[in-house]
Design a protein around this motif. Structure first.
Motif, PDB file in Angstrom:
ATOM      1  N   HIS A 132       0.868  -1.175   0.000  1.00 23.82           N
ATOM      2  CA  HIS A 132       0.000   0.000   0.000  1.00 23.82           C
ATOM      3  C   HIS A 132       0.907   1.226   0.000  1.00 23.82           C
ATOM      4  CE1 HIS A 132      -4.075  -1.737   0.709  1.00 23.82           C
ATOM      5  NE2 HIS A 132      -3.331  -2.775   1.050  1.00 23.82           N
ATOM      6  N   ARG A 133       1.167   1.753  -1.173  1.00 25.15           N
ATOM      7  CA  ARG A 133       2.079   2.891  -1.282  1.00 25.15           C
ATOM      8  C   ARG A 133       1.307   4.205  -1.162  1.00 25.15           C
ATOM      9  NH1 ARG A 133       6.475   1.169  -5.971  1.00 25.15           N
ATOM     10  NH2 ARG A 133       7.011  -0.853  -5.048  1.00 25.15           N
ATOM     11  N   GLY A 134       1.937   5.166  -0.515  1.00 24.38           N
ATOM     12  CA  GLY A 134       1.330   6.481  -0.349  1.00 24.38           C
ATOM     13  C   GLY A 134       0.270   6.549   0.725  1.00 24.38           C
ATOM     14  N   LYS A 135       0.066   5.477   1.469  1.00 20.19           N
ATOM     15  CA  LYS A 135      -0.976   5.461   2.494  1.00 20.19           C
ATOM     16  C   LYS A 135      -0.520   6.282   3.698  1.00 20.19           C
ATOM     17  CE  LYS A 135      -4.003   2.282   5.028  1.00 20.19           C
ATOM     18  NZ  LYS A 135      -5.226   2.922   4.500  1.00 20.19           N
ATOM     19  N   GLY A 136      -1.419   7.127   4.201  1.00 16.31           N
ATOM     20  CA  GLY A 136      -1.128   7.898   5.393  1.00 16.31           C
ATOM     21  C   GLY A 136      -0.426   9.217   5.149  1.00 16.31           C
ATOM     22  N   ILE A 137      -0.222   9.590   3.887  1.00 17.71           N
ATOM     23  CA  ILE A 137       0.409  10.872   3.588  1.00 17.71           C
ATOM     24  C   ILE A 137      -0.455  11.647   2.592  1.00 17.71           C
ATOM     25  CG2 ILE A 137       2.721   9.959   3.998  1.00 17.71           C
ATOM     26  CD1 ILE A 137       3.147   9.926   0.964  1.00 17.71           C
ATOM     27  N   LEU A 138      -0.291  12.953   2.568  1.00 21.40           N
ATOM     28  CA  LEU A 138      -0.974  13.823   1.605  1.00 21.40           C
ATOM     29  C   LEU A 138      -2.481  13.565   1.580  1.00 21.40           C
ATOM     30  CD1 LEU A 138       1.592  13.672  -1.347  1.00 21.40           C
ATOM     31  CD2 LEU A 138       1.337  15.469   0.369  1.00 21.40           C
ATOM     32  N   GLN A 139      -3.050  13.340   2.765  1.00 19.75           N
ATOM     33  CA  GLN A 139      -4.490  13.106   2.905  1.00 19.75           C
ATOM     34  C   GLN A 139      -4.982  11.962   2.012  1.00 19.75           C
ATOM     35  OE1 GLN A 139      -5.994  17.090   2.084  1.00 19.75           O
ATOM     36  NE2 GLN A 139      -5.941  17.598   4.269  1.00 19.75           N
ATOM     37  N   GLU A 140      -4.144  10.932   1.871  1.00 19.04           N
ATOM     38  CA  GLU A 140      -4.466   9.720   1.108  1.00 19.04           C
ATOM     39  C   GLU A 140      -4.607   9.965  -0.400  1.00 19.04           C
ATOM     40  OE1 GLU A 140      -4.463   6.819   2.681  1.00 19.04           O
ATOM     41  OE2 GLU A 140      -4.320   7.697   4.669  1.00 19.04           O
ATOM     42  N   THR A 141      -4.179  11.111  -0.902  1.00 20.03           N
ATOM     43  CA  THR A 141      -4.405  11.424  -2.313  1.00 20.03           C
ATOM     44  C   THR A 141      -3.496  10.647  -3.258  1.00 20.03           C
ATOM     45  OG1 THR A 141      -2.905  13.317  -2.115  1.00 20.03           O
ATOM     46  CG2 THR A 141      -5.268  13.744  -1.850  1.00 20.03           C
ATOM     47  N   CYS A 142      -2.458   9.980  -2.738  1.00 18.73           N
ATOM     48  CA  CYS A 142      -1.594   9.179  -3.613  1.00 18.73           C
ATOM     49  C   CYS A 142      -1.560   7.715  -3.176  1.00 18.73           C
ATOM     50  CB  CYS A 142      -0.185   9.757  -3.678  1.00 18.73           C
ATOM     51  SG  CYS A 142       0.670   9.815  -2.089  1.00 18.73           S
ATOM     52  N   HIS A 143      -2.555   7.291  -2.395  1.00 22.33           N
ATOM     53  CA  HIS A 143      -2.620   5.892  -1.967  1.00 22.33           C
ATOM     54  C   HIS A 143      -2.986   5.007  -3.150  1.00 22.33           C
ATOM     55  CE1 HIS A 143      -4.911   2.574   0.382  1.00 22.33           C
ATOM     56  NE2 HIS A 143      -3.666   2.210   0.153  1.00 22.33           N
ATOM     57  N   ARG A 144      -2.210   3.964  -3.387  1.00 19.78           N
ATOM     58  CA  ARG A 144      -2.510   2.971  -4.416  1.00 19.78           C
ATOM     59  C   ARG A 144      -1.961   1.630  -3.956  1.00 19.78           C
ATOM     60  NH1 ARG A 144       2.042   6.376  -4.374  1.00 19.78           N
ATOM     61  NH2 ARG A 144       3.720   5.566  -5.660  1.00 19.78           N
ATOM     62  N   ILE A 145      -2.457   0.552  -4.557  1.00 22.74           N
ATOM     63  CA  ILE A 145      -2.028  -0.800  -4.219  1.00 22.74           C
ATOM     64  C   ILE A 145      -1.106  -1.299  -5.325  1.00 22.74           C
ATOM     65  CG2 ILE A 145      -2.757  -3.168  -3.787  1.00 22.74           C
ATOM     66  CD1 ILE A 145      -5.441  -2.039  -2.840  1.00 22.74           C
ATOM     67  N   VAL A 146       0.104  -1.675  -4.953  1.00 22.15           N
ATOM     68  CA  VAL A 146       1.073  -2.221  -5.902  1.00 22.15           C
ATOM     69  C   VAL A 146       1.162  -3.726  -5.684  1.00 22.15           C
ATOM     70  CG1 VAL A 146       3.475  -2.217  -6.664  1.00 22.15           C
ATOM     71  CG2 VAL A 146       2.377  -0.070  -5.984  1.00 22.15           C
ATOM     72  N   ARG A 147       0.901  -4.486  -6.738  1.00 21.03           N
ATOM     73  CA  ARG A 147       1.026  -5.942  -6.704  1.00 21.03           C
ATOM     74  C   ARG A 147       2.267  -6.323  -7.504  1.00 21.03           C
ATOM     75  NH1 ARG A 147      -5.262  -6.822  -8.480  1.00 21.03           N
ATOM     76  NH2 ARG A 147      -6.229  -6.522  -6.426  1.00 21.03           N
ATOM     77  N   LEU A 148       3.352  -6.557  -6.811  1.00 23.46           N
ATOM     78  CA  LEU A 148       4.609  -6.898  -7.477  1.00 23.46           C
ATOM     79  C   LEU A 148       4.660  -8.400  -7.708  1.00 23.46           C
ATOM     80  CD1 LEU A 148       7.413  -6.153  -8.517  1.00 23.46           C
ATOM     81  CD2 LEU A 148       8.257  -6.405  -6.170  1.00 23.46           C
ATOM     82  N   VAL A 149       4.665  -8.804  -8.978  1.00 19.20           N
ATOM     83  CA  VAL A 149       4.758 -10.229  -9.301  1.00 19.20           C
ATOM     84  C   VAL A 149       6.203 -10.689  -9.156  1.00 19.20           C
ATOM     85  CG1 VAL A 149       4.360 -11.998 -11.043  1.00 19.20           C
ATOM     86  CG2 VAL A 149       2.771 -10.072 -10.845  1.00 19.20           C
ATOM     87  N   PHE A 150       7.120 -10.050  -9.890  1.00 18.31           N
ATOM     88  CA  PHE A 150       8.535 -10.400  -9.726  1.00 18.31           C
ATOM     89  C   PHE A 150       9.423  -9.236 -10.124  1.00 18.31           C
ATOM     90  CE2 PHE A 150       7.467 -12.001 -14.012  1.00 18.31           C
ATOM     91  CZ  PHE A 150       8.452 -11.414 -14.785  1.00 18.31           C
TER      92      PHE A 150
END
Length: 252
Positions: A132-150
């Motif tokens: 969960h990148r960007g969570k908890g900063i900038l009022q959640e405006t850049c929160h996204r879920i990154v699914r890294l396969v490899f």
């Protein structure tokens, strides 16, 4: 090589069978191919190359991905909620796919030239790294879920690919903060609902991004704002770089 957006290729609908979205022969500077298999119930397909490594990602539907060493069953009715199933093989090997369900199966095939051998790698949904990148900063405006396969940490050291998905939330920023890296990168977008859209800034240019859009970037800073979207993210590593790992910079 320093380029911005090379192409935004849009299709209103994907045709049955195989659709070539990007060819490494036509875009030698990018060095990656991207294609979509749309399989009808009961239909099968084979993906592989004598010159390139191949990764096959199950985007939707119910079926089986297999290599000579293993067969993985997948069921992915909702790509927003479920991580993908992926098989990754070297040049000279292939991945077999079959639709075992009652609805179409959609597969994404990514390739790059690389003749170094390695054993096939298999990634089930429970093996996918979730961030969960960007969570908890900038009022959640850049929160996204990154699914890294490899990437270099869990993929074959002989591989030249990084593969993953990014799930972005309505009205929020992705790829924050703006950044660049020298390796070519493909973003292949899907929106839910399909009428959704987003905007991307690349340098001084702004692009409207819709579903089934392909963006290719390299060497130029960019930032993207999405509305209900998911992007398949594929990066070709450049042999000879001292730092082979490619990822987004830490959130600030």
């Amino acid at each position: 090589m320093t380029v911005g957006l090379l192409r935004v290729a849009k299709r209103s609908a994907l045709s049955p069978g195989y659709t070539q979205v990007l060819s490494m022969d036509q875009e030698p500077g990018i060095g990656m191919s991207l294609g979509i298999w749309n399989l009808a119930p009961g239909q099968g397909a084979t993906a592989g190359s004598s010159e390139a490594e191949t990764a096959v990602l199950a985007l939707s539907g119910t079926g089986t991905l297999s290599s000579p060493s293993i067969a993985l069953q997948f069921s992915r009715p909702e790509w927003i909620e479920t991580p993908p199933t992926v098989i990754h093989c070297c040049a000279g090997e292939s991945v077999q796919a079959r639709n075992d369900g009652d609805t179409p199966v959609e597969l994404i095939v990514v390739q790059t030239r690389n003749r170094r051998p390695f054993s096939p790698r298999h990634y089930r949904p429970e093996n996918i790294q979730i961030e969960h990148r960007g969570k908890g900063i900038l009022q959640e405006t850049c929160h996204r879920i990154v699914r890294l396969v490899f990437d270099d940490n869990n993929g074959p050291p002989e591989s030249n690919l990084v593969l993953g998905e990014v799930v972005n939330f309505a009205g929020r920023w992705s790829s924050y903060p703006p950044h660049s890296h020298p390796q070519p990168e493909i973003y292949y977008y899907r929106f839910e609902p399909p009428s959704g859209y987003g905007y991307g800034e690349l340098g001084d240019d702004v692009f409207k991004i819709r579903s089934v859009t392909t963006c290719i970037t390299s060497g130029q800073s960019g930032i993207w704002k999405e509305i209900d979207t998911k992007a398949l993210r594929s990066i070709r590593n450049t042999p000879g770089l001292s730092a082979k790992r490619v990822s987004e910079p830490p959130d600030k």
